[in-house]
Design an enzyme around this catalytic site. Structure first.
Site, short mmCIF file in Angstrom:
data_model
loop_
_atom_site.label_atom_id
_atom_site.label_comp_id
_atom_site.label_asym_id
_atom_site.label_seq_id
_atom_site.Cartn_x
_atom_site.Cartn_y
_atom_site.Cartn_z
N ASP A 232 0.88 -1.16 0.00
CA ASP A 232 0.00 0.00 0.00
C ASP A 232 0.93 1.22 0.00
O ASP A 232 2.13 1.12 0.29
CB ASP A 232 -0.94 0.01 1.21
CG ASP A 232 -2.11 0.98 1.00
OD1 ASP A 232 -2.04 1.84 0.10
OD2 ASP A 232 -3.10 0.89 1.76
C1 BGC Z 1 -4.90 3.51 0.21
C2 BGC Z 1 -4.99 2.56 -0.98
C3 BGC Z 1 -4.78 3.33 -2.25
C4 BGC Z 1 -3.43 4.02 -2.18
C5 BGC Z 1 -3.11 4.82 -3.43
C6 BGC Z 1 -3.63 4.34 0.18
O1 BGC Z 1 -3.67 5.33 1.14
O2 BGC Z 1 -4.96 2.77 1.40
O3 BGC Z 1 -6.22 1.90 -0.98
O4 BGC Z 1 -4.86 2.47 -3.35
O5 BGC Z 1 -3.43 4.91 -1.09
O6 BGC Z 1 -3.91 5.94 -3.51
#
Ligand code: BGC
Length: 760
Positions: A232
């Site tokens: 993530d």
């Molecule tokens: C979120 C993800 C997301 C990523 C990119 C993170 O903060 O938890 O779900 O895909 O950011 O935006």
């Protein structure tokens, strides 16, 4: 690209190139290596539309992204209970990705809704792992049919926003397997996602990005995942550790600093270069899968996809209440549309999934020209304060109409990624509006726009409630079609709506202390808890009404018993006995009637949505295999089909079972059992061999212990002091060692001999 060629490519890369390939180029792009013809590709959020950022990038949905289509969020899509709907969404998104040169969409989001408080529940599917895994599978199959990758997230046990980046989700093995892993397991096996996004949090003490057990032993070896794992955004903790664990790609870029750690680790021998090579190979295989299947003719047709968004939402809206069949409204009836969300719907959640919608269709806009509907704003959602003027005007408008339709729900500042709610209440000003309108207008209908359950203190005062969830940019026109009966509602709740927050299973521990979140409710998540405790709820899991009615008859099972690798076919006839076409969701639950382990009273094991014309009957066929009857056994670390009697239950919701049939489960598999002096008589007696040996070796038959006379002696009034059941319980709990004290003639040597024979 064939493996051979990928290997060859990797062999031509320098150590530094390999290390840097496993980290992003920037916020949204992976690295390429020009001299070797390795392209850089883009990934993008997800999950319910494209958040392609061409300029300033962020992972919180703050900066602009391209104009796109906002589809219904996961909470709504799951409520369709329809695999075809999730697949259609996937196919449409896949096409958009092709047109926009996006290699992988970051979704679906599929964490279990452990508590309705979780700020990201609007993106997630369900409190039930089967629903979650089935809906995600269909979505993924849809996207990947367009040769674009998906990144199901967030693997694993990321069920709260509070301290989401550092918190440790602590739970027992069985809970992990049956609830949290199960949500991903079926999806990985069925849909074969190209990538997986691991979560920020720790699981039982280890950050997911460096959790070898999960990323390699389970994901790859046990479930057969063969894509690449990415972190993530900003979840990377220890880079070398992560590579060893099976995490391929760090996102976004960390400016080269962790690449240097990899190079140093290879040089000083703490990381084998072969591990790095394998990681690059896994990664490149997916990159080339996308590049080699690039669809250069794909177009992103905004209007066409808007129509798809509307179709999906119409399949997902849940009719929660419909007293006196007030709905559907008659075309031309004088209706008052009240509430800000009638004109400016809340249709999506805040954070990384936030879409820059090219247009939004409101309910008011859809009907305002037909002359029979009037509108009043009723409340403002920027602050939770009643605007008396707006309220007065709304009451006036409501009185002038034959029915009042209040468009209410949770404002943006009530639920969002990064923030868990503290309560389940709607804004006070909206609750008051509903109370006051329903006091002057007996035909009041509430339409709810929210990403997660809310309390409804006014439920008895209104005639109808429609849950439209965060229904995407076409929510307005979809709601109108349902309201006036152009479409018959067919959504079902993929989560329980509790009466109050205090009733929720993890109420006492949700969020945890500091960075430790203990999942003490175990497997009793959502309806598994409410049904086992036989508790009243506001609306149960699986619940939803229709403008028509259905009857269920003729439940049949292919066999009265099932053993190990066999399959059981379950059939049931469903008839539409109303006057309009409608869709029904057939839900099959399993209930263990006996057994040694503590199990939820029922668990969903199959579901199917069907469409029926008035008067039509369809036979629905559902298949169950051994896994449907199994629980995760922590002695053998495997699924175990516990023998005994089970009920197949067909229901309209988790709390409304209509038909039942019993089936006997048998298994050849024996659980390992090591007997000791501390094993109880009850345990030994359960085993056929044990019963025989007790007799043969010790000459023991039930009821021989000293003191038995005292126990069975009559009290003064002549009644027995203990009944048979009490006696058996008392004896059953006695450890073998105590037989020396209570049963004349039994010596330690006898017991040792018995234990030896029992364990042979
Ligand atoms: C979120 C993800 C997301 C990523 C990119 C993170 O903060 O938890 O779900 O895909 O950011 O935006």
């Amino acid at each position: 690209m064939e493996q051979e060629r990928i290997r060859e490519l990797v062999s031509k890369m320098t150590l530094e190139e390999k290390a840097s390939l496993c980290s992003g180029l920037d916020f949204w792009n992976t690295k390429g290596i020009e001299r070797l013809g390795i392209p850089s590709v883009m990934v993008s959020d997800g999950p319910h539309g494209l958040r392609k950022q061409e300029e300033a990038a962020d992972h919180l949905g703050m900066n602009e992204s391209i104009k796109a289509v906002c589809f219904p969020a996961g909470c709504a899509v799951a409520a369709s209970f329809d695999r075809e709907t999730a697949k259609l969404l996937g196919e449409t998104l896949g096409m958009e990705c092709q047109a926009e040169n996006i290699s992988t969409i970051l979704g679906p989001a599929m964490n279990i809704k452990r508590s309705p408080l979780c700020g990201r529940n609007f993106e997630y599917y369900s409190e039930d792992p089967l629903v979650s895994s089935e809906m995600a599978s269909a979505y993924i199959q849809g996207v990947q049919s367009r040769h674009v990758g998906t990144s199901p997230k967030h693997f694993l046990a990321n069920n709260q926003e509070f301290h989401r980046m550092t918190s440790d989700s602590v739970m027992d093995e069985r809970t992990l397997r049956e609830i949290y892993m199960a949500s991903f397991e079926g999806m990985v096996k069925q849909a074969k996602p190209w990538t997986i996004m691991n979560s920020y949090n720790k699981l039982n003490g280890t950050y997911l990005c460096e959790n070898k057990e999960m990323l390699t032993d389970v994901l790859r070896k046990e479930w057969g995942f063969n894509g690449y794992v990415m972190t993530d955004w900003g979840a990377m903790n220890e880079r070398v550790q992560s590579l060893l664990a099976g995490c391929n790609l760090e996102m976004p870029s960390s400016g080269g600093s962790t690449d240097r750690e990899i190079v140093a680790a290879v040089k000083n021998g703490t990381l084998e270069e072969a591990v790095l090579d394998r990681s690059c190979e896994e990664f490149l295989e997916i990159i080339f899968r996308y590049i080699e299947n690039k669809d250069t003719d794909a177009v992103f047709n905004l209007e066409k996809d808007h129509a798809v968004a509307q179709k999906i939402e119409e399949e997902s809206i849940v009719l929660l209440k419909n007293e006196d069949n007030i709905l559907p409204l008659k075309e031309g009836c004088k209706a008052a549309f009240i509430g800000k969300y009638a004109a400016k719907p809340r249709y999506q959640g805040g954070g990384s999934s936030h879409i820059n919608s090219f247009k939004v269709e409101s309910a008011w806009e859809t009907v305002k020209d037909n002359g029979s509907v009037i509108y009043a704003q009723g409340y403002d959602d920027r602050e939770d304060v009643t605007d008396e003027e707006l309220l007065t005007e709304a009451i006036k408008v409501a009185k002038q109409a034959e029915a009042a339709v209040i468009f209410a729900g949770l404002p943006d500042n009530f639920e969002s990624e990064g923030y868990d709610r503290k309560h389940l209440r709607m804004p006070k000003c909206q609750n008051r509006l509903i109370e006051e309108i329903s006091a002057v207008q007996s035909n009041t209908i509430v339409i709810l726009h929210n990403g997660a359950p809310v309390e409804m203190p006014w439920i008895d005062k209104v005639k109808a409630v429609l849950e439209v969830y965060l229904g995407g940019q076409a929510v307005g026109s979809a709601a109108v079609n349902i309201l006036y009966g152009k479409t018959n509602p067919s959504g079902r709740l993929p989560e329980t709506f509790p009466l109050r927050l205090e009733d929720t299973p993890c109420y006492l521990f949700y969020g945890g202390e500091n960075d430790r979140s203990e999942y003490r409710e175990g497997v009793f998540v959502g309806y598994r808890y409410y049904t086992s405790k036989d508790m009243p709820v506001l609306f149960p899991f699986g619940y939803g009404l229709s403008y028509t009615d259905f009857t269920y008859t003729n439940l049949q099972i292919s066999n009265a018993k099932i053993q190990d690798n066999e399959t059981l076919t379950v059939k049931v006839d469903v008839t539409n006995i109303g006057n309009c076409k409608g869709k029904e969701v057939i839900q099959l639950y399993i209930s263990a009637k006996e057994g040694q382990v503590i199990r939820p009273v029922r668990e969903l094991r199959a579901f199917k949505k069907i469409s029926l014309d008035p008067g039509e009957t369809k036979t629905v066929v559902l298949e169950l295999d051994g896994r449907a009857f199994s629980y995760w056994n922590t002695e053998i670390h495997d699924w175990y089909m516990e023998p005994g009697s089970y009920e197949i239950q067909i229901g309209k919701s988790a709390q409304e079972i209509l038909l039942k049939k019993e089936v006997q489960v048998r298994t050849e598999r024996k659980l390992p059992r090591i007997y000791t002096l501390n094993s109880t008589l009850g345990e030994v007696m359960q085993d056929e061999k044990g019963q025989r040996l007790l007799g043969e070796v010790l000459g023991y038959t039930a009821g021989q212990a000293e003191g038995m006379d005292a126990i069975t002696a009559k009290s003064e009034d002549g009644s027995q002091m203990m009944n048979q059941e009490m006696l058996e319980a008392m004896m059953g709990g006695m450890p073998l060692r105590q037989m020396m004290s209570f049963i004349p003639g039994i010596k330690k040597e006898n017991l040792t001999e018995l234990i030896k024979m029992l364990n042979e």
